[in-house]
Motif scaffolding. Structure first.
Motif, PDB file in Angstrom:
ATOM      1  N   ASP A  29       0.833  -1.207   0.000  1.00 36.10           N
ATOM      2  CA  ASP A  29       0.000   0.000   0.000  1.00 36.10           C
ATOM      3  C   ASP A  29       0.870   1.259   0.000  1.00 36.10           C
ATOM      4  OD1 ASP A  29      -2.251  -1.602   0.022  1.00 36.10           O
ATOM      5  OD2 ASP A  29      -2.609  -1.365   2.181  1.00 36.10           O
ATOM      6  N   ALA A  30       1.907   1.252   0.820  1.00 38.18           N
ATOM      7  CA  ALA A  30       2.816   2.401   0.882  1.00 38.18           C
ATOM      8  C   ALA A  30       3.492   2.628  -0.464  1.00 38.18           C
ATOM      9  CB  ALA A  30       3.864   2.181   1.971  1.00 38.18           C
ATOM     10  N   MET A  35       4.986   6.253  -0.902  1.00 39.48           N
ATOM     11  CA  MET A  35       5.431   6.639   0.441  1.00 39.48           C
ATOM     12  C   MET A  35       6.306   5.551   1.028  1.00 39.48           C
ATOM     13  SD  MET A  35       1.690   7.856   1.873  1.00 39.48           S
ATOM     14  CE  MET A  35       2.221   8.724   3.335  1.00 39.48           C
ATOM     15  N   SER A  36       7.112   5.939   1.999  1.00 45.35           N
ATOM     16  CA  SER A  36       7.844   4.935   2.764  1.00 45.35           C
ATOM     17  C   SER A  36       6.848   4.229   3.679  1.00 45.35           C
ATOM     18  CB  SER A  36       8.951   5.589   3.602  1.00 45.35           C
ATOM     19  OG  SER A  36       8.366   6.357   4.653  1.00 45.35           O
ATOM     20  N   LEU A  37       7.211   3.039   4.126  1.00 42.31           N
ATOM     21  CA  LEU A  37       6.343   2.304   5.048  1.00 42.31           C
ATOM     22  C   LEU A  37       6.103   3.130   6.305  1.00 42.31           C
ATOM     23  CD1 LEU A  37       4.754  -0.180   5.918  1.00 42.31           C
ATOM     24  CD2 LEU A  37       6.909  -1.188   6.710  1.00 42.31           C
ATOM     25  N   LEU A  42       2.410   6.232   9.696  1.00 43.01           N
ATOM     26  CA  LEU A  42       2.104   7.454  10.441  1.00 43.01           C
ATOM     27  C   LEU A  42       0.846   8.113   9.910  1.00 43.01           C
ATOM     28  CD1 LEU A  42       5.563   9.208  10.968  1.00 43.01           C
ATOM     29  CD2 LEU A  42       4.124   8.111  12.679  1.00 43.01           C
ATOM     30  N   SER A  43       0.746   8.217   8.595  1.00 44.40           N
ATOM     31  CA  SER A  43      -0.427   8.830   7.973  1.00 44.40           C
ATOM     32  C   SER A  43      -1.692   8.042   8.290  1.00 44.40           C
ATOM     33  CB  SER A  43      -0.211   8.908   6.458  1.00 44.40           C
ATOM     34  OG  SER A  43      -1.355   9.387   5.820  1.00 44.40           O
ATOM     35  N   THR A  44      -1.601   6.727   8.206  1.00 47.57           N
ATOM     36  CA  THR A  44      -2.750   5.870   8.469  1.00 47.57           C
ATOM     37  C   THR A  44      -3.197   5.974   9.927  1.00 47.57           C
ATOM     38  OG1 THR A  44      -2.053   4.355   6.730  1.00 47.57           O
ATOM     39  CG2 THR A  44      -3.570   3.467   8.375  1.00 47.57           C
ATOM     40  N   LEU A  45      -2.257   5.989  10.844  1.00 45.18           N
ATOM     41  CA  LEU A  45      -2.593   6.124  12.263  1.00 45.18           C
ATOM     42  C   LEU A  45      -3.198   7.498  12.550  1.00 45.18           C
ATOM     43  CD1 LEU A  45       0.491   4.360  13.864  1.00 45.18           C
ATOM     44  CD2 LEU A  45      -1.888   3.568  13.928  1.00 45.18           C
ATOM     45  N   GLN A  50      -7.967  10.773  13.786  1.00 40.48           N
ATOM     46  CA  GLN A  50      -8.848  11.879  13.405  1.00 40.48           C
ATOM     47  C   GLN A  50     -10.285  11.397  13.191  1.00 40.48           C
ATOM     48  OE1 GLN A  50      -8.511  15.000  13.560  1.00 40.48           O
ATOM     49  NE2 GLN A  50     -10.233  15.747  12.399  1.00 40.48           N
ATOM     50  N   ARG A  51     -10.446  10.253  12.513  1.00 40.82           N
ATOM     51  CA  ARG A  51     -11.802   9.710  12.301  1.00 40.82           C
ATOM     52  C   ARG A  51     -12.471   9.390  13.630  1.00 40.82           C
ATOM     53  NH1 ARG A  51      -9.135   6.917   8.351  1.00 40.82           N
ATOM     54  NH2 ARG A  51      -9.201   4.986   9.549  1.00 40.82           N
TER      55      ARG A  51
END
Length: 108
Positions: A29-30, A35-37, A42-45, A50-51
């Motif tokens: 996915d990264a 993106m880097s893993l 970090l983005s996913t977390l 936020q959600r």
């Protein structure tokens, strides 16, 4: 840089053990996102956190609106709300004038 912004930008190392299948999925996915893993996780977390906060805010706003409706005896009928959003959609598509604001009505 203020103390607050320094605290926000400070990184704290942590350890996260992932099942190998999940790590492979995240790596793929990264890669697809360019993106880097590490950046992807970090983005996913951050997105998940936020959600969660948005869901909490929505639930509280809903409870407050219900309490206000019960206290005032006024609210919006579902059919009125549906009609309003239908008109709003048509307006945003350039097909009609903006809808009139919804006005609360006595309920029950």
């Amino acid at each position: 840089m203020t103390a607050t912004s320094a605290a926000i930008s400070a990184s704290i190392p942590t350890s996260l053990k992932l099942p190998s299948a999940l790590k492979l999925q995240l790596e793929e996915d990264a890669k697809q996102m360019g993106m880097s893993l590490h950046a992807f996780m970090l983005s996913t977390l951050a997105d998940a956190a936020q959600r969660k906060r948005l869901r909490q805010t929505f639930a509280q706003d809903s409870a407050d609106a219900l309490a206000n409706m019960k206290a005032s005896g006024t609210g919006h009928a579902l059919d009125d709300v549906r009609h309003y959003f239908s008109q709003l959609k048509a307006h945003r598509q350039g097909q009609s004038a903006p809808p009139a604001p919804l006005q609360p009505k006595k309920m029950g």
